[in-house]
Design a protein around this motif. Structure first.
Motif, PDB file in Angstrom:
ATOM      1  N   THR A  39     -49.407  20.982  20.084  1.00 32.88           N
ATOM      2  CA  THR A  39     -49.165  22.440  20.506  1.00 32.88           C
ATOM      3  C   THR A  39     -48.791  22.887  18.921  1.00 32.88           C
ATOM      4  OG1 THR A  39     -48.187  22.555  22.732  1.00 32.88           O
ATOM      5  CG2 THR A  39     -47.608  24.215  21.391  1.00 32.88           C
ATOM      6  N   PHE A  40     -49.316  23.888  18.450  1.00 32.46           N
ATOM      7  CA  PHE A  40     -49.220  24.508  17.369  1.00 32.46           C
ATOM      8  C   PHE A  40     -48.615  25.787  17.413  1.00 32.46           C
ATOM      9  CE2 PHE A  40     -52.873  21.940  17.342  1.00 32.46           C
ATOM     10  CZ  PHE A  40     -52.934  21.087  16.356  1.00 32.46           C
ATOM     11  N   GLY A  41     -47.897  26.241  16.144  1.00 31.23           N
ATOM     12  CA  GLY A  41     -47.116  27.376  16.335  1.00 31.23           C
ATOM     13  C   GLY A  41     -47.093  28.229  14.998  1.00 31.23           C
ATOM     14  N   ALA A  42     -47.328  29.409  14.935  1.00 34.72           N
ATOM     15  CA  ALA A  42     -47.299  30.255  14.122  1.00 34.72           C
ATOM     16  C   ALA A  42     -45.729  30.873  13.569  1.00 34.72           C
ATOM     17  CB  ALA A  42     -48.346  31.165  13.566  1.00 34.72           C
ATOM     18  N   PHE A  43     -45.388  30.613  12.407  1.00 33.35           N
ATOM     19  CA  PHE A  43     -44.070  31.108  12.241  1.00 33.35           C
ATOM     20  C   PHE A  43     -43.894  32.118  11.007  1.00 33.35           C
ATOM     21  CE2 PHE A  43     -43.612  27.126  14.368  1.00 33.35           C
ATOM     22  CZ  PHE A  43     -42.587  27.335  15.287  1.00 33.35           C
ATOM     23  N   TYR A  72     -51.565  32.334  22.594  1.00 35.03           N
ATOM     24  CA  TYR A  72     -50.949  33.502  22.871  1.00 35.03           C
ATOM     25  C   TYR A  72     -50.343  33.873  21.268  1.00 35.03           C
ATOM     26  CZ  TYR A  72     -47.906  37.246  24.380  1.00 35.03           C
ATOM     27  OH  TYR A  72     -47.324  38.352  24.690  1.00 35.03           O
ATOM     28  N   VAL A  73     -50.356  34.983  20.977  1.00 32.96           N
ATOM     29  CA  VAL A  73     -49.919  35.673  19.848  1.00 32.96           C
ATOM     30  C   VAL A  73     -49.149  37.105  20.228  1.00 32.96           C
ATOM     31  CG1 VAL A  73     -50.336  36.747  17.592  1.00 32.96           C
ATOM     32  CG2 VAL A  73     -51.656  34.803  18.183  1.00 32.96           C
ATOM     33  N   ARG A  77     -48.080  41.269  16.552  1.00 36.18           N
ATOM     34  CA  ARG A  77     -48.626  40.464  15.586  1.00 36.18           C
ATOM     35  C   ARG A  77     -50.181  40.363  15.677  1.00 36.18           C
ATOM     36  NH1 ARG A  77     -44.430  39.110  11.779  1.00 36.18           N
ATOM     37  NH2 ARG A  77     -46.260  38.301  10.666  1.00 36.18           N
ATOM     38  N   ARG A  78     -50.818  40.830  16.513  1.00 33.56           N
ATOM     39  CA  ARG A  78     -52.442  40.456  16.781  1.00 33.56           C
ATOM     40  C   ARG A  78     -53.243  41.355  15.781  1.00 33.56           C
ATOM     41  NH1 ARG A  78     -52.007  41.108  23.426  1.00 33.56           N
ATOM     42  NH2 ARG A  78     -50.762  39.240  23.605  1.00 33.56           N
TER      43      ARG A  78
END
Length: 149
Positions: A39-43, A72-73, A77-78
């Protein structure tokens, strides 16, 4: 984030908020510990903005396949490149795993921004799953997509 995604974009997930709202934190933590998924996350300053999960098939006949799910974003922030960056990371990880030849995903047919992103990244539609989901007596079709790596 998961529960918010299930609640606000219910047509984008086969799981439902009602099913998962009672899940324990441990259940979510265990998902993150699985050895066949990433699982990758954007922070931004430790604030989670978006996620995507890549998981490999376990069965011998399917081990050449990976799947992308739970993309999901946050809505605010999309269209900022976060989704594209998350997908690129997941695709790159799949390419690094020996034996992976193709990556599959499913997207609800009326989600034009997501479909546009996936096509841009090289995914192609190979089928439509008619009436794949039903939510409050409304059916949604899923578009089945694949990227050959």
């Amino acid at each position: 984030m998961r529960l918010e995604a299930l609640k606000s974009n219910s047509e984008a997930f086969s799981s439902s908020y009602e099913e998962e709202k009672e899940f324990s934190i441990e259940k979510f933590e265990n998902r993150l510990k699985e050895d066949v998924s990433f699982t990758f996350g954007a922070f931004d300053n430790r604030q989670l903005l978006g996620v995507v999960t890549l998981f490999m098939e376990k069965k011998n006949k399917l081990k050449h396949r990976a799947n992308i799910a739970a993309m999901y974003v946050y809505p605010e922030r999309r269209r900022s490149g976060i989704g594209r960056s998350l997908m690129i990371e997941a695709i790159q990880k799949a390419k690094e795993i020996e034996g992976i030849e193709q990556i599959y995903l499913t997207v609800v047919s009326n989600n034009k921004p997501a479909k546009s992103l996936y096509h841009f990244l090289g995914f192609n539609t190979y089928g439509i799953d008619k009436k794949a989901l039903i939510i409050d007596h409304t059916y949604f079709d899923d578009e089945l997509m694949v990227l050959f790596v």
